[in-house]
Design a protein around this motif. Structure first.
Motif, mmCIF file in Angstrom:
data_model
loop_
_atom_site.group_PDB
_atom_site.id
_atom_site.type_symbol
_atom_site.label_atom_id
_atom_site.label_comp_id
_atom_site.label_asym_id
_atom_site.label_seq_id
_atom_site.Cartn_x
_atom_site.Cartn_y
_atom_site.Cartn_z
ATOM 1 N N ILE A 14 1.141 -1.498 -0.033
ATOM 2 C CA ILE A 14 -0.168 -0.174 0.106
ATOM 3 C C ILE A 14 0.429 0.733 0.142
ATOM 4 O O ILE A 14 1.796 1.527 0.797
ATOM 5 N N TYR A 15 0.895 1.465 -1.020
ATOM 6 C CA TYR A 15 1.516 3.312 -1.276
ATOM 7 C C TYR A 15 1.265 4.525 -0.062
ATOM 8 O O TYR A 15 0.191 4.880 -0.159
ATOM 9 N N TYR A 16 2.160 5.461 0.460
ATOM 10 C CA TYR A 16 2.384 6.162 0.336
ATOM 11 C C TYR A 16 1.553 7.674 -0.168
ATOM 12 O O TYR A 16 2.076 7.872 -1.272
ATOM 13 N N HIS A 22 4.639 7.701 -10.041
ATOM 14 C CA HIS A 22 5.272 7.631 -10.998
ATOM 15 C C HIS A 22 5.295 5.904 -11.707
ATOM 16 O O HIS A 22 4.649 5.167 -10.709
ATOM 17 N N GLY A 24 7.797 3.899 -11.021
ATOM 18 C CA GLY A 24 7.930 2.602 -9.986
ATOM 19 C C GLY A 24 6.785 2.036 -9.713
ATOM 20 O O GLY A 24 6.267 0.761 -9.527
ATOM 21 N N THR A 28 5.428 -1.749 -9.960
ATOM 22 C CA THR A 28 4.542 -2.830 -9.034
ATOM 23 C C THR A 28 3.149 -2.952 -9.374
ATOM 24 O O THR A 28 2.349 -4.250 -9.317
ATOM 25 N N ASP A 53 -1.255 3.725 2.290
ATOM 26 C CA ASP A 53 -0.991 3.803 3.511
ATOM 27 C C ASP A 53 -0.676 4.527 4.303
ATOM 28 O O ASP A 53 0.342 6.168 3.633
ATOM 29 N N TRP A 229 4.152 0.922 10.382
ATOM 30 C CA TRP A 229 4.186 -0.283 9.600
ATOM 31 C C TRP A 229 3.437 -1.690 10.302
ATOM 32 O O TRP A 229 3.029 -1.864 9.116
ATOM 33 N N TYR A 236 -2.871 -7.060 4.945
ATOM 34 C CA TYR A 236 -3.368 -7.645 4.383
ATOM 35 C C TYR A 236 -3.904 -8.604 4.234
ATOM 36 O O TYR A 236 -4.636 -9.656 4.070
ATOM 37 N N GLY A 262 8.480 -4.244 -3.852
ATOM 38 C CA GLY A 262 10.241 -3.642 -4.157
ATOM 39 C C GLY A 262 10.835 -4.009 -3.132
ATOM 40 O O GLY A 262 10.719 -3.932 -1.778
ATOM 41 N N ASP A 264 13.127 -2.191 -1.479
ATOM 42 C CA ASP A 264 12.888 -1.471 -0.914
ATOM 43 C C ASP A 264 12.285 -2.016 0.970
ATOM 44 O O ASP A 264 12.653 -0.899 1.661
ATOM 45 N N ILE A 265 11.731 -2.478 0.343
ATOM 46 C CA ILE A 265 10.846 -2.898 2.087
ATOM 47 C C ILE A 265 10.490 -4.598 2.034
ATOM 48 O O ILE A 265 9.770 -5.048 2.385
ATOM 49 N N HIS A 291 10.851 -7.611 -6.026
ATOM 50 C CA HIS A 291 11.302 -6.913 -7.550
ATOM 51 C C HIS A 291 12.244 -5.787 -8.099
ATOM 52 O O HIS A 291 12.260 -5.285 -6.859
ATOM 53 N N GLY A 292 12.829 -5.428 -8.363
ATOM 54 C CA GLY A 292 14.017 -4.262 -8.497
ATOM 55 C C GLY A 292 13.690 -2.882 -8.529
ATOM 56 O O GLY A 292 12.166 -2.612 -8.702
ATOM 57 N N PHE A 293 14.514 -2.150 -9.239
ATOM 58 C CA PHE A 293 13.875 -1.057 -9.127
ATOM 59 C C PHE A 293 14.459 -0.218 -10.841
ATOM 60 O O PHE A 293 15.343 -0.306 -11.251
ATOM 61 N N ILE A 294 13.560 0.252 -11.335
ATOM 62 C CA ILE A 294 13.184 1.098 -12.235
ATOM 63 C C ILE A 294 13.723 2.379 -12.496
ATOM 64 O O ILE A 294 14.186 3.595 -11.064
HETATM 65 O O1 ME8 Z 1 6.987 1.846 1.028
HETATM 66 N N1 ME8 Z 1 11.439 0.998 -8.927
HETATM 67 O O2 ME8 Z 1 5.334 3.340 0.221
HETATM 68 P P1 ME8 Z 1 6.336 3.558 -1.150
HETATM 69 C C1 ME8 Z 1 10.204 0.271 -8.177
HETATM 70 N N2 ME8 Z 1 3.941 2.606 2.391
HETATM 71 N N3 ME8 Z 1 9.224 0.444 -8.022
HETATM 72 C C2 ME8 Z 1 9.562 0.819 -7.094
HETATM 73 C C3 ME8 Z 1 10.264 2.479 -7.457
HETATM 74 C C4 ME8 Z 1 10.974 2.135 -8.268
HETATM 75 N N4 ME8 Z 1 11.944 3.132 -9.352
HETATM 76 N N5 ME8 Z 1 9.700 3.529 -6.491
HETATM 77 C C5 ME8 Z 1 8.385 3.244 -5.774
HETATM 78 C C6 ME8 Z 1 6.311 1.825 1.200
HETATM 79 N N6 ME8 Z 1 8.345 1.475 -6.558
HETATM 80 C C7 ME8 Z 1 4.866 1.677 2.274
HETATM 81 C C8 ME8 Z 1 4.522 -0.087 1.486
HETATM 82 S S1 ME8 Z 1 2.816 -2.067 2.892
HETATM 83 C C9 ME8 Z 1 2.551 -2.641 4.261
HETATM 84 C C10 ME8 Z 1 4.092 -0.130 2.873
HETATM 85 C C11 ME8 Z 1 7.490 0.542 -5.853
HETATM 86 O O3 ME8 Z 1 4.948 4.445 -1.652
HETATM 87 C C12 ME8 Z 1 7.856 -0.688 -5.073
HETATM 88 O O4 ME8 Z 1 6.811 -1.006 -4.869
HETATM 89 O O5 ME8 Z 1 7.417 4.366 -0.193
HETATM 90 C C13 ME8 Z 1 8.519 -0.397 -3.956
HETATM 91 O O6 ME8 Z 1 8.320 -0.880 -2.583
HETATM 92 C C14 ME8 Z 1 7.021 0.607 -3.573
HETATM 93 O O7 ME8 Z 1 6.869 0.963 -4.875
HETATM 94 C C15 ME8 Z 1 7.525 1.367 -2.351
HETATM 95 O O8 ME8 Z 1 6.087 2.443 -1.993
#
Ligand code: ME8
Length: 521
Positions: A14-16, A22, A24, A28, A53, A229, A236, A262, A264-265, A291-294
């Protein structure tokens, strides 16, 4: 029970709501959507969840910057996010906002359970906090005094806090990794977790904050809000109705089949999250895929560098299917990859416009030329090239299933394109324009035409998880109904009904791009 469909539960992070999404974030989400669509195609009862989130210090600060109440701020971003997901045909079944009551009430109950079971104790936290990552660090973990994850400055925190006893679960977690080799993918991420975090010894985790108030209150101690967190990861299960499970959804869908995140988490999803689940005595997800990062040519995307790519830009100019295709074709799922405008234009021109677009165009026009548009289905005689084409189609389908299950999207697409190229080669091998000159060879010509149409139809079936518009357009141009796009049709007998008539003249499904113009853009 045995008549019930098999379930498949897949989640994205769940994204912030800290700004505009973008590519990225889109990456996902498209990957998870592709998997969800694939499993639906196979007949699974799929539950695909994404969301936002919305609590924590970072979001409170963002709302302040925007001069808005936090709830007003997050609701506005959620509206924008849902608009983007609709534009990208993201077929989520549930969208959670962590400010919703169904979630907050359940998180309170989960926290209470941790307290009741003695997993949480009260103490004082002293250490460093990275607000953008919403992460705690010890002095030792900092890199040059900055956050070891994102490199940004951290700030000192000294406050009363509740702690989760992580140490207690470290051995069980390691044993779980060992007994379930597919739990973390790719494998390299698992080793990273073991060597960097578990083996050196897990620290107890601070699970409350008291220096701001944008969060879910700790039950019975309103000065504290629950660490974001803990709040976020439990989404989920809270959306499934845990802990009451009045609708039986939790029993039906948990444990999740795949949780896509991603790189990072990974730590949060493969250390904290499993430990919380163990403390609740619940099964762990079957797989966490990281997965990896763009990246951009000049490194990470960032607003200050001005190199951020937004999905809307790509979709409006190049279409949704080209965008979805590029994301999953260009980067091997699991590794980092670079987004470059040049490779976007090349993929669109070579793979989509030339290979696929031309195959369709040539097939429709030859069908019109040689058979008045009606796809021949009777009195067909095989050519010497048919068996090889059929073998490749069969192999593509087998490999497709294997690699989709491994979420190797770029491999799957490369195999489908090998079939498309093979079909183009079949045109050159059989030379329909030569066969057409001899009336006696009409049955062979008919067979060639049937095979071209049928392979395009197969390709359309296989592309459905990845592309949401073109598969329908391919079969429309072939004069077929969308009902022919089933998975079962791949192994059935004659899939194209007698009397099917292609359209008179098809528009190119993917227009060619002028590289020079696009680079300027
Ligand atoms: O971490 N390339 O939210 P977030 C690929 N809220 N994927 C990317 C990316 C990139 N350059 N940048 C971001 C959080 N992502 C928490 C998560 S879950 C219970 C809580 C994707 O908004 C990738 O999936 O920072 C990464 O893990 C996620 O956005 C981070 O989103």
């Amino acid at each position: 029970m045995s008549n019930e469909k098999k379930t498949f539960y897949i989640t994205t992070p769940i994204y912030y709501p800290s700004g505009r999404f973008h590519i990225g974030t889109a990456y996902t989400t498209v990957a998870a959507d592709t998997m969800a669509r694939y499993k639906r195609l196979l007949g699974f009862d799929v539950r695909f969840q994404t969301g936002m989130d919305e609590h924590g210090q970072k979001i409170q600060e963002k709302a302040q910057e925007a001069n808005k109440e936090p709830k007003v701020y997050v609701d506005e971003i959620t509206v924008a996010a849902k608009k983007l997901w609709s534009m990208m045909d993201i077929s989520y079944d549930d969208y959670v906002q962590t400010t919703e009551e169904r979630h907050t009430k359940a998180v309170e109950k989960i926290f209470q359970k941790f307290l009741d079971n003695g997993d949480i104790y009260k103490g004082e936290y002293e250490g460093w906090y990275c607000t953008p990552c919403e992460s705690f660090f010890t002095e030792m973990q900092l890199v040059n005094g900055n956050c070891p994850d994102c490199g940004r400055p951290v700030h000192k925190v000294k406050e009363q806090s509740y702690f989760f006893n992580m140490k207690k679960y470290a051995d069980r977690l390691l044993a779980y990794y060992n007994e379930n080799p597919g739990f973390i993918e790719p494998e390299s991420r698992k080793n990273e977790m073991i060597n960097n975090f578990i083996k050196p010894g897990l620290e107890d985790l601070s699970v409350s904050r008291s220096s701001f108030d944008w969060g879910i209150r700790v039950p019975g101690d309103a000065k504290h809000v629950i660490y974001v967190w803990v709040d976020a990861l439990t989404n989920y299960i809270t959306t499934l109705g845990y802990p009451t499970d009045e609708n039986g959804e939790f029993a039906k869908y948990w444990p999740a089949d795949v949780q896509v995140v991603g790189k990072d988490i990974v730590r949060f999803h493969t250390i904290y999250w499993p430990i919380f689940l163990m403390a609740l005595d619940l099964p762990l997800p079957k797989k966490v895929f990281a997965h990896g990062f763009i990246m951009m040519k000049d490194g990470k995307m960032s607003k200050s560098k001005g190199n951020v790519i937004y999905p809307e830009m790509l979709i409006e100019r190049y279409g949704l299917d080209a965008t979805r295709y590029f994301l999953l074709r260009e980067l091997p799922f699991g590794s980092d990859g670079v987004f470059s405008p040049e490779s976007f234009v090349e993929r669109t021109n070579f793979d989509l416009a030339n290979d696929l677009g031309n195959l369709l165009n040539r097939t429709v026009s030859m069908m019109n030329k040689y058979f008045d548009g009606v796809i021949p289905t009777e009195n067909l005689v095989a050519t010497e090239f048919d068996a090889a084409l059929q073998a490749q189609a069969d192999e593509t389908i087998t490999k497709y299933e294997e690699n989709m299950d491994k979420m190797q999207f770029s491999v799957v697409l490369s195999d489908v394109w090998a079939l498309i190229s093979r079909t183009n080669k079949y045109i050159d091998e059989t030379s329909p324009w030569v066969l057409a000159k001899d009336e006696a060879l009409k049955p062979q010509l008919g067979m060639v035409m049937y095979n071209l149409a049928e392979n395009l139809r197969r390709v359309a079936v296989l592309l459905q998880p990845f592309m949401t518009k073109s598969p329908k357009e391919i079969v429309r141009q072939l004069g077929l109904s969308e009902d022919c796009l089933t998975w079962a049709s791949l192994s059935g007998e004659q899939a194209i009904p007698t009397g099917t008539t292609v359209i008179d003249k098809g528009e190119p499904i993917f227009p060619r791009l002028e590289a020079e113009v696009e680079m300027e853009y």
